[in-house]
Scaffold this motif. Structure first.
Motif, PDB file in Angstrom:
ATOM      1  N   VAL A  91       0.542  -0.987  -0.354  1.00 59.72           N
ATOM      2  CA  VAL A  91      -0.117   0.192  -0.072  1.00 59.72           C
ATOM      3  C   VAL A  91       0.975   1.193  -0.049  1.00 59.72           C
ATOM      4  CG1 VAL A  91      -1.808   1.442   1.148  1.00 59.72           C
ATOM      5  CG2 VAL A  91      -1.838  -1.584   1.102  1.00 59.72           C
ATOM      6  N   LEU A  92       0.939   2.511  -0.795  1.00 58.09           N
ATOM      7  CA  LEU A  92       1.520   2.934  -1.098  1.00 58.09           C
ATOM      8  C   LEU A  92       0.152   4.535  -0.942  1.00 58.09           C
ATOM      9  CD1 LEU A  92       4.564   4.360  -2.438  1.00 58.09           C
ATOM     10  CD2 LEU A  92       3.900   4.008  -4.433  1.00 58.09           C
ATOM     11  N   ALA A  93       0.408   5.170   0.136  1.00 56.39           N
ATOM     12  CA  ALA A  93      -0.059   6.642   0.867  1.00 56.39           C
ATOM     13  C   ALA A  93      -0.084   7.734  -0.271  1.00 56.39           C
ATOM     14  CB  ALA A  93      -0.023   6.741   1.702  1.00 56.39           C
ATOM     15  N   PRO A  94      -0.664   8.281  -0.256  1.00 52.24           N
ATOM     16  CA  PRO A  94      -0.952   9.737  -1.296  1.00 52.24           C
ATOM     17  C   PRO A  94       0.570  10.345  -0.736  1.00 52.24           C
ATOM     18  CG  PRO A  94      -2.930   9.575  -0.503  1.00 52.24           C
ATOM     19  CD  PRO A  94      -2.271   8.298   0.289  1.00 52.24           C
ATOM     20  N   GLY A  95       1.378  10.688  -1.665  1.00 52.37           N
ATOM     21  CA  GLY A  95       2.765  11.917  -1.701  1.00 52.37           C
ATOM     22  C   GLY A  95       4.166  10.587  -1.051  1.00 52.37           C
ATOM     23  N   ALA A  96       3.594   9.279  -0.806  1.00 54.75           N
ATOM     24  CA  ALA A  96       4.500   8.566  -1.278  1.00 54.75           C
ATOM     25  C   ALA A  96       5.295   7.589  -2.453  1.00 54.75           C
ATOM     26  CB  ALA A  96       3.859   6.677   0.114  1.00 54.75           C
ATOM     27  N   ASN A  97       6.057   7.244  -1.442  1.00 52.52           N
ATOM     28  CA  ASN A  97       7.672   6.420  -2.380  1.00 52.52           C
ATOM     29  C   ASN A  97       7.436   5.443  -1.754  1.00 52.52           C
ATOM     30  OD1 ASN A  97       7.362   9.266  -4.485  1.00 52.52           O
ATOM     31  ND2 ASN A  97       9.584   9.557  -2.541  1.00 52.52           N
ATOM     32  N   ALA A  98       7.755   4.661  -3.057  1.00 57.15           N
ATOM     33  CA  ALA A  98       8.371   2.705  -3.332  1.00 57.15           C
ATOM     34  C   ALA A  98       9.368   2.040  -3.812  1.00 57.15           C
ATOM     35  CB  ALA A  98       7.218   2.137  -3.226  1.00 57.15           C
ATOM     36  N   GLY A  99      10.088   1.997  -3.106  1.00 54.76           N
ATOM     37  CA  GLY A  99      11.587   1.140  -4.197  1.00 54.76           C
ATOM     38  C   GLY A  99      11.426  -0.585  -4.261  1.00 54.76           C
ATOM     39  N   ASP A 100      12.112  -0.982  -5.083  1.00 53.15           N
ATOM     40  CA  ASP A 100      12.462  -2.449  -4.761  1.00 53.15           C
ATOM     41  C   ASP A 100      11.042  -3.626  -4.532  1.00 53.15           C
ATOM     42  OD1 ASP A 100      15.007  -1.784  -6.087  1.00 53.15           O
ATOM     43  OD2 ASP A 100      14.907  -1.722  -3.356  1.00 53.15           O
ATOM     44  N   THR A 101       9.899  -3.224  -5.349  1.00 58.79           N
ATOM     45  CA  THR A 101       8.828  -3.459  -4.944  1.00 58.79           C
ATOM     46  C   THR A 101       8.253  -4.877  -6.297  1.00 58.79           C
ATOM     47  OG1 THR A 101       7.386  -1.686  -6.511  1.00 58.79           O
ATOM     48  CG2 THR A 101       7.701  -1.692  -4.391  1.00 58.79           C
ATOM     49  N   GLY A 102       8.924  -4.615  -7.936  1.00 54.46           N
ATOM     50  CA  GLY A 102       8.465  -5.521  -8.462  1.00 54.46           C
ATOM     51  C   GLY A 102       7.008  -5.650  -8.662  1.00 54.46           C
ATOM     52  N   PHE A 103       6.072  -4.076  -8.439  1.00 55.28           N
ATOM     53  CA  PHE A 103       4.543  -4.777  -8.988  1.00 55.28           C
ATOM     54  C   PHE A 103       4.206  -4.543  -9.858  1.00 55.28           C
ATOM     55  CE2 PHE A 103       5.750   0.224  -8.349  1.00 55.28           C
ATOM     56  CZ  PHE A 103       4.421   0.427  -9.205  1.00 55.28           C
ATOM     57  N   ARG A 104       3.656  -5.162 -10.728  1.00 56.69           N
ATOM     58  CA  ARG A 104       3.100  -5.031 -11.972  1.00 56.69           C
ATOM     59  C   ARG A 104       1.972  -4.449 -12.730  1.00 56.69           C
ATOM     60  NH1 ARG A 104       6.085  -8.202 -15.524  1.00 56.69           N
ATOM     61  NH2 ARG A 104       4.196  -8.339 -17.131  1.00 56.69           N
ATOM     62  N   SER A 105       0.722  -3.744 -11.584  1.00 58.71           N
ATOM     63  CA  SER A 105      -0.155  -3.726 -11.915  1.00 58.71           C
ATOM     64  C   SER A 105      -0.826  -3.069  -9.846  1.00 58.71           C
ATOM     65  CB  SER A 105      -1.242  -4.302 -12.144  1.00 58.71           C
ATOM     66  OG  SER A 105      -1.778  -6.416 -11.063  1.00 58.71           O
ATOM     67  N   VAL A 106      -1.216  -2.007 -10.145  1.00 63.31           N
ATOM     68  CA  VAL A 106      -2.235  -1.112  -9.085  1.00 63.31           C
ATOM     69  C   VAL A 106      -3.629  -0.725  -9.130  1.00 63.31           C
ATOM     70  CG1 VAL A 106      -1.351   1.141 -10.612  1.00 63.31           C
ATOM     71  CG2 VAL A 106      -1.363   0.829  -7.527  1.00 63.31           C
ATOM     72  N   LYS A 107      -4.113  -0.164  -8.062  1.00 65.28           N
ATOM     73  CA  LYS A 107      -5.061  -0.073  -7.830  1.00 65.28           C
ATOM     74  C   LYS A 107      -5.246   1.271  -7.196  1.00 65.28           C
ATOM     75  CE  LYS A 107      -8.507  -3.072  -8.154  1.00 65.28           C
ATOM     76  NZ  LYS A 107      -9.486  -4.231  -7.547  1.00 65.28           N
ATOM     77  N   PHE A 108      -6.655   2.346  -7.565  1.00 62.37           N
ATOM     78  CA  PHE A 108      -6.215   3.778  -6.775  1.00 62.37           C
ATOM     79  C   PHE A 108      -7.712   3.734  -5.872  1.00 62.37           C
ATOM     80  CE2 PHE A 108      -3.491   4.192  -9.752  1.00 62.37           C
ATOM     81  CZ  PHE A 108      -2.359   4.689  -9.228  1.00 62.37           C
ATOM     82  N   THR A 109      -8.127   4.270  -3.991  1.00 60.25           N
ATOM     83  CA  THR A 109      -8.782   4.590  -3.144  1.00 60.25           C
ATOM     84  C   THR A 109      -8.751   5.776  -3.089  1.00 60.25           C
ATOM     85  OG1 THR A 109      -9.269   1.649  -2.834  1.00 60.25           O
ATOM     86  CG2 THR A 109     -10.030   3.734  -1.690  1.00 60.25           C
ATOM     87  N   THR A 110      -9.582   6.220  -3.548  1.00 61.61           N
ATOM     88  CA  THR A 110     -10.197   7.850  -2.538  1.00 61.61           C
ATOM     89  C   THR A 110     -10.814   8.096  -1.378  1.00 61.61           C
ATOM     90  OG1 THR A 110      -9.775   9.009  -5.263  1.00 61.61           O
ATOM     91  CG2 THR A 110     -10.303   9.889  -3.299  1.00 61.61           C
ATOM     92  N   ALA A 111     -10.255   8.304  -0.433  1.00 62.97           N
ATOM     93  CA  ALA A 111     -11.168   8.172   0.663  1.00 62.97           C
ATOM     94  C   ALA A 111     -12.521   9.046   0.531  1.00 62.97           C
ATOM     95  CB  ALA A 111     -10.282   8.837   1.461  1.00 62.97           C
ATOM     96  N   THR A 112     -13.016   9.385   0.737  1.00 61.79           N
ATOM     97  CA  THR A 112     -14.987  10.258   0.462  1.00 61.79           C
ATOM     98  C   THR A 112     -15.269  10.028   1.864  1.00 61.79           C
ATOM     99  OG1 THR A 112     -16.307   7.588   0.445  1.00 61.79           O
ATOM    100  CG2 THR A 112     -15.740   8.580  -1.749  1.00 61.79           C
ATOM    101  N   THR A 113     -15.893  11.394   1.755  1.00 61.63           N
ATOM    102  CA  THR A 113     -16.463  12.120   2.858  1.00 61.63           C
ATOM    103  C   THR A 113     -17.615  12.380   2.752  1.00 61.63           C
ATOM    104  OG1 THR A 113     -16.334  14.032   2.440  1.00 61.63           O
ATOM    105  CG2 THR A 113     -14.676  13.690   3.235  1.00 61.63           C
TER     106      THR A 113
END
Length: 113
Positions: A91-113
């Motif tokens: 999990v990568l929070a807004p504004g965060a970076n990740a290295g050496d993950t080896g990932f191939r796909s991503v899904k985004f979730t925006t918090a709703t108020t």
């Protein structure tokens, strides 16, 4: 006569398709770094759709596993080590970076108020 019956139905269908749904999109850019053709490459997803699996090879032009990423969106990015948003996650929070993950796909979730 038959054409008249179809016209209201087609108009209703066109209106339903034209109206915005409840789909949301993250605001910002998700940047992925990968190695291809002997060079470091960068691919970006700008304002990616929420709750949609983004296979990086298809959606951003990346090839192979992604080595690092920056999530400059307002949404949480869940990184998956397989295509189709399956497998082990990071999990990568807004504004965060990740290295050496080896990932191939991503899904985004925006918090709703």
């Amino acid at each position: 006569m038959r054409l008249r019956r179809l016209t209201p139905a087609l108009a209703a269908l066109a209106l339903a398709l034209a109206l915005p749904g409840s789909a949301h999109a993250a605001t910002g850019t998700f940047t992925a770094h990968f190695f291809a053709g002997g060079d470091d490459q960068t691919a970006e997803l700008t304002d990616p759709a929420d709750d949609t699996c983004h296979d990086l090879a298809d959606d951003s032009g990346a090839s192979g596993a992604i080595s690092s990423a920056e999530n400059a969106t307002d949404a949480t990015a869940t990184l998956y080590d397989n295509d189709g948003c399956t497998g082990t996650t990071t999990v990568l929070a807004p504004g965060a970076n990740a290295g050496d993950t080896g990932f191939r796909s991503v899904k985004f979730t925006t918090a709703t108020t």
